[in-house]
Design a protein around this motif. Sequence first.
Motif, PDB file in Angstrom:
ATOM      1  N   PRO A   5      27.095  29.184  84.103  1.00 17.11           N
ATOM      2  CA  PRO A   5      27.681  29.706  82.860  1.00 17.11           C
ATOM      3  C   PRO A   5      27.391  31.183  82.613  1.00 17.11           C
ATOM      4  O   PRO A   5      28.257  31.902  82.101  1.00 17.11           O
ATOM      5  CB  PRO A   5      27.049  28.822  81.777  1.00 17.11           C
ATOM      6  CG  PRO A   5      25.857  28.185  82.405  1.00 17.11           C
ATOM      7  CD  PRO A   5      26.187  28.048  83.848  1.00 17.11           C
ATOM      8  N   HIS A  45      31.985  34.546  83.590  1.00 13.53           N
ATOM      9  CA  HIS A  45      32.856  35.608  83.065  1.00 13.53           C
ATOM     10  C   HIS A  45      33.020  36.722  84.103  1.00 13.53           C
ATOM     11  O   HIS A  45      34.146  37.144  84.413  1.00 13.53           O
ATOM     12  CB  HIS A  45      32.262  36.149  81.765  1.00 13.53           C
ATOM     13  CG  HIS A  45      33.189  37.027  80.988  1.00 13.53           C
ATOM     14  ND1 HIS A  45      33.445  38.337  81.332  1.00 13.53           N
ATOM     15  CD2 HIS A  45      33.930  36.786  79.871  1.00 13.53           C
ATOM     16  CE1 HIS A  45      34.283  38.868  80.476  1.00 13.53           C
ATOM     17  NE2 HIS A  45      34.606  37.952  79.573  1.00 13.53           N
ATOM     18  N   ARG A  96      35.152  22.214  83.704  1.00 16.95           N
ATOM     19  CA  ARG A  96      33.861  22.500  83.058  1.00 16.95           C
ATOM     20  C   ARG A  96      33.215  21.211  82.549  1.00 16.95           C
ATOM     21  O   ARG A  96      33.891  20.351  82.003  1.00 16.95           O
ATOM     22  CB  ARG A  96      34.105  23.454  81.889  1.00 16.95           C
ATOM     23  CG  ARG A  96      32.867  23.944  81.182  1.00 16.95           C
ATOM     24  CD  ARG A  96      33.235  24.821  79.996  1.00 16.95           C
ATOM     25  NE  ARG A  96      33.758  24.030  78.889  1.00 16.95           N
ATOM     26  CZ  ARG A  96      33.019  23.509  77.917  1.00 16.95           C
ATOM     27  NH1 ARG A  96      31.712  23.699  77.913  1.00 16.95           N
ATOM     28  NH2 ARG A  96      33.569  22.798  76.955  1.00 16.95           N
ATOM     29  N   ILE A  98      40.082  34.914  81.562  1.00 19.79           N
ATOM     30  CA  ILE A  98      39.090  35.534  80.678  1.00 19.79           C
ATOM     31  C   ILE A  98      39.553  35.529  79.223  1.00 19.79           C
ATOM     32  O   ILE A  98      38.758  35.162  78.333  1.00 19.79           O
ATOM     33  CB  ILE A  98      38.727  36.949  81.174  1.00 19.79           C
ATOM     34  CG1 ILE A  98      37.911  36.835  82.472  1.00 19.79           C
ATOM     35  CG2 ILE A  98      37.944  37.720  80.107  1.00 19.79           C
ATOM     36  CD1 ILE A  98      37.510  38.153  83.081  1.00 19.79           C
ATOM     37  N   MET A 133      38.895  32.088  77.861  1.00 20.41           N
ATOM     38  CA  MET A 133      37.475  31.840  77.601  1.00 20.41           C
ATOM     39  C   MET A 133      36.990  32.592  76.369  1.00 20.41           C
ATOM     40  O   MET A 133      36.217  32.072  75.567  1.00 20.41           O
ATOM     41  CB  MET A 133      36.632  32.252  78.807  1.00 20.41           C
ATOM     42  CG  MET A 133      36.617  31.229  79.903  1.00 20.41           C
ATOM     43  SD  MET A 133      35.272  31.554  81.050  1.00 20.41           S
ATOM     44  CE  MET A 133      35.217  29.968  81.878  1.00 20.41           C
ATOM     45  N   GLU A 134      37.436  33.841  76.219  1.00 17.70           N
ATOM     46  CA  GLU A 134      36.969  34.652  75.099  1.00 17.70           C
ATOM     47  C   GLU A 134      37.498  34.139  73.758  1.00 17.70           C
ATOM     48  O   GLU A 134      36.921  34.414  72.707  1.00 17.70           O
ATOM     49  CB  GLU A 134      37.367  36.114  75.304  1.00 17.70           C
ATOM     50  CG  GLU A 134      36.583  36.772  76.440  1.00 17.70           C
ATOM     51  CD  GLU A 134      36.996  38.210  76.686  1.00 17.70           C
ATOM     52  OE1 GLU A 134      38.105  38.589  76.227  1.00 17.70           O
ATOM     53  OE2 GLU A 134      36.221  38.942  77.346  1.00 17.70           O
ATOM     54  N   THR A 191      34.210  30.720  72.660  1.00 10.60           N
ATOM     55  CA  THR A 191      32.965  30.951  73.406  1.00 10.60           C
ATOM     56  C   THR A 191      32.340  29.662  73.929  1.00 10.60           C
ATOM     57  O   THR A 191      31.559  29.693  74.879  1.00 10.60           O
ATOM     58  CB  THR A 191      31.931  31.685  72.527  1.00 10.60           C
ATOM     59  OG1 THR A 191      31.716  30.927  71.325  1.00 10.60           O
ATOM     60  CG2 THR A 191      32.428  33.078  72.174  1.00 10.60           C
ATOM     61  N   GLN A 244      32.606  28.952  77.631  1.00  8.32           N
ATOM     62  CA  GLN A 244      31.796  29.679  78.600  1.00  8.32           C
ATOM     63  C   GLN A 244      30.470  28.965  78.876  1.00  8.32           C
ATOM     64  O   GLN A 244      29.631  29.472  79.617  1.00  8.32           O
ATOM     65  CB  GLN A 244      31.518  31.093  78.083  1.00  8.32           C
ATOM     66  CG  GLN A 244      32.777  31.929  77.893  1.00  8.32           C
ATOM     67  CD  GLN A 244      32.477  33.328  77.391  1.00  8.32           C
ATOM     68  OE1 GLN A 244      31.499  33.946  77.789  1.00  8.32           O
ATOM     69  NE2 GLN A 244      33.323  33.837  76.513  1.00  8.32           N
TER      70      GLN A 244
END
Length: 283
Positions: free
Chosen positions: A168, A172, A192, A210, A213-214, A217, A220
């Motif tokens: 993890p 990123h 995941r 990305i 994912m952003e 949070t 992540q």
Amino acid sequence: MPVKSALYVVATPIGNLNDISLRALEILAHVDVIAAEHIQNSKHLLSHHSISTCGTKLVALHQHNEITAANKIVYFLTAGKSVAFITDAGTPAISDPGAILVQHVRGHGFAVIPVPGANAAICALSAAGITEPHFLFYGFLPAKSGLRRRELKILASLPYPIIFFEAPHRVHESLGDMAATLGMQRQLTIARELTKLFETIHVCTLGEAIPWMEADTHQQKGEFVLLVSGAAIQDKSEISEQAQNTLKILLHELPLKQAVKLTAEISGESKKVLYQLALSMKE
């Protein structure tokens, strides 16, 4: 019942503790010795399945002591004991300790018996919907960005889906390096926390990963399996007819790799494309 003087390499769950075979439970309940990556984690699994460790010797074997622990296990095997080896999750020796142990035990002439079960890479692949018949399992990329990008450049031209593991705290940066090196349009499957409460399987392009994912949070966190599509394969119709004929003739006389190498030298065609064509001819 376990065979004496044999090492059992036992796969354990990657998340859900019930994802373990009946055979694995029987072996763990009856061996003389259990070698475990982390004893406390393994005790939790054994307790969940009502397996008592009274009378069972527990030995720690992890990446920092594998050679020393392997010598200890050979000692037990020499004394006629049966031994099981388990890691914290999944199949031992697959991006986990175990390969040195197995090599050492085999080198001393003892039997190594695999007890199959959960594997994160195969679990993710089965739910990804990838139709290509071949894939490459890579495992963990280097931790440093420069080395990671160098490895990715080596893999960039391969036509197979590639399976990576990632932690993890690096996912990123790894996804950023993949997008920069492999291209933003490669398809990516993010798997995941497989078999756990917050299991997520998401399909997107590397360029979209990305931002996805952003946006949350929580995505992540956890352990990751990343499946990246392979490089686009040149259509075999783009290979000259003469090169195709040359390859066909050489395949009748030579091993596949040698036939491809010679055809590439003769025709000037891409070795990678010729290799794919040779595989289809063989099929």
